[in-house]
Scaffold this active site. Structure first.
Site, PDB file in Angstrom:
ATOM      1  N   GLU A 150       0.310  -4.535  11.140  1.00  0.00           N
ATOM      2  CA  GLU A 150       1.236  -4.392  10.007  1.00  0.00           C
ATOM      3  C   GLU A 150       2.620  -4.900  10.380  1.00  0.00           C
ATOM      4  O   GLU A 150       3.376  -5.325   9.518  1.00  0.00           O
ATOM      5  CB  GLU A 150       1.366  -2.924   9.605  1.00  0.00           C
ATOM      6  CG  GLU A 150       0.146  -2.321   9.002  1.00  0.00           C
ATOM      7  CD  GLU A 150       0.365  -0.875   8.610  1.00  0.00           C
ATOM      8  OE1 GLU A 150       1.357  -0.249   9.046  1.00  0.00           O
ATOM      9  OE2 GLU A 150      -0.465  -0.361   7.836  1.00  0.00           O
ATOM     10  N   HIS A 188      -1.204 -10.632  -1.601  1.00  0.00           N
ATOM     11  CA  HIS A 188      -0.294 -10.279  -2.697  1.00  0.00           C
ATOM     12  C   HIS A 188      -0.943  -9.323  -3.700  1.00  0.00           C
ATOM     13  O   HIS A 188      -0.800  -9.471  -4.903  1.00  0.00           O
ATOM     14  CB  HIS A 188       0.270 -11.525  -3.377  1.00  0.00           C
ATOM     15  CG  HIS A 188       1.282 -12.212  -2.511  1.00  0.00           C
ATOM     16  ND1 HIS A 188       0.912 -13.072  -1.511  1.00  0.00           N
ATOM     17  CD2 HIS A 188       2.615 -12.112  -2.477  1.00  0.00           C
ATOM     18  CE1 HIS A 188       2.002 -13.515  -0.901  1.00  0.00           C
ATOM     19  NE2 HIS A 188       3.055 -12.938  -1.464  1.00  0.00           N
ATOM     20  N   HIS A 199       0.861  -1.183   0.000  1.00  0.00           N
ATOM     21  CA  HIS A 199       0.000   0.000   0.000  1.00  0.00           C
ATOM     22  C   HIS A 199       0.891   1.225   0.000  1.00  0.00           C
ATOM     23  O   HIS A 199       2.109   1.136   0.139  1.00  0.00           O
ATOM     24  CB  HIS A 199      -0.993   0.007   1.169  1.00  0.00           C
ATOM     25  CG  HIS A 199      -0.410   0.294   2.511  1.00  0.00           C
ATOM     26  ND1 HIS A 199      -1.041   1.071   3.442  1.00  0.00           N
ATOM     27  CD2 HIS A 199       0.744  -0.082   3.086  1.00  0.00           C
ATOM     28  CE1 HIS A 199      -0.318   1.141   4.540  1.00  0.00           C
ATOM     29  NE2 HIS A 199       0.767   0.445   4.350  1.00  0.00           N
ATOM     30  N   HIS A 218       5.174   0.522  -0.219  1.00  0.00           N
ATOM     31  CA  HIS A 218       5.789  -0.459   0.685  1.00  0.00           C
ATOM     32  C   HIS A 218       4.773  -1.558   0.987  1.00  0.00           C
ATOM     33  O   HIS A 218       3.612  -1.461   0.611  1.00  0.00           O
ATOM     34  CB  HIS A 218       6.274   0.219   1.978  1.00  0.00           C
ATOM     35  CG  HIS A 218       5.187   0.820   2.795  1.00  0.00           C
ATOM     36  ND1 HIS A 218       4.532   1.997   2.452  1.00  0.00           N
ATOM     37  CD2 HIS A 218       4.610   0.404   3.952  1.00  0.00           C
ATOM     38  CE1 HIS A 218       3.616   2.280   3.361  1.00  0.00           C
ATOM     39  NE2 HIS A 218       3.636   1.328   4.278  1.00  0.00           N
ATOM     40  N   CYS A 239       5.828   6.182   5.017  1.00  0.00           N
ATOM     41  CA  CYS A 239       4.617   5.509   4.523  1.00  0.00           C
ATOM     42  C   CYS A 239       4.068   6.136   3.246  1.00  0.00           C
ATOM     43  O   CYS A 239       3.153   5.584   2.633  1.00  0.00           O
ATOM     44  CB  CYS A 239       3.545   5.492   5.599  1.00  0.00           C
ATOM     45  SG  CYS A 239       4.007   4.461   7.020  1.00  0.00           S
ATOM     46  N   HIS A 260       3.531  -5.017   3.762  1.00  0.00           N
ATOM     47  CA  HIS A 260       3.487  -5.581   5.109  1.00  0.00           C
ATOM     48  C   HIS A 260       3.037  -7.031   5.037  1.00  0.00           C
ATOM     49  O   HIS A 260       2.367  -7.439   4.093  1.00  0.00           O
ATOM     50  CB  HIS A 260       2.488  -4.833   5.988  1.00  0.00           C
ATOM     51  CG  HIS A 260       2.786  -3.400   6.186  1.00  0.00           C
ATOM     52  ND1 HIS A 260       3.803  -2.956   6.997  1.00  0.00           N
ATOM     53  CD2 HIS A 260       2.201  -2.291   5.673  1.00  0.00           C
ATOM     54  CE1 HIS A 260       3.827  -1.635   6.991  1.00  0.00           C
ATOM     55  NE2 HIS A 260       2.858  -1.202   6.177  1.00  0.00           N
TER      56      HIS A 260
END
Length: 118
Positions: free
Chosen positions: A108, A69, A14, A29, A25, A31
């Protein structure tokens, strides 16, 4: 009050592009998310359950098919896909199908959690 929980995992990317460029952020990136669904009831059903854990399989399928994914901004159609937002999203999805849903927590990282509980 009886409470049960079940944990689900998925990996996704995201980007919080509304944040200042220097905020980490704001960059693309990913998680390894953990979603914990909590169900509560004052009573147990005829089998002695709040809800049979097998009844949560549709949530696993939903997460696996729609979120795992994937790029969450595209899946959810906006740029503020935070853990808090995901907790509310999964709560609403579960509550519509499982009225015993009382809370959803999303992580996360191993040290951070967001929770939605009405």
């Amino acid at each position: 009050m009886f409470r049960i929980t079940k944990e689900f995992h998925f990996s996704a990317s995201h980007q919080l592009s509304h944040l200042p460029l220097e905020h980490q952020c704001a960059r693309l990136h990913g998680h390894n998310y953990i979603v914990v669904v909590e169900l509560s009831s004052q009573t147990l059903n005829e089998d002695g359950f709040v809800r049979d854990y097998h009844d949560l399989k549709p949530l696993k399928d939903y997460i696996d098919e729609r979120f795992d994914h994937r790029h969450l901004n595209e899946v959810l159609g906006h740029d503020k896909v935070t853990s808090e937002y995901l907790a509310k999203h999964f709560f609403d999805w579960c509550r519509e199908r499982l009225p015993e849903t009382s809370a959803v927590r999303v992580s996360e990282t191993p040290k951070t959690w967001a929770e939605y509980r009405p």
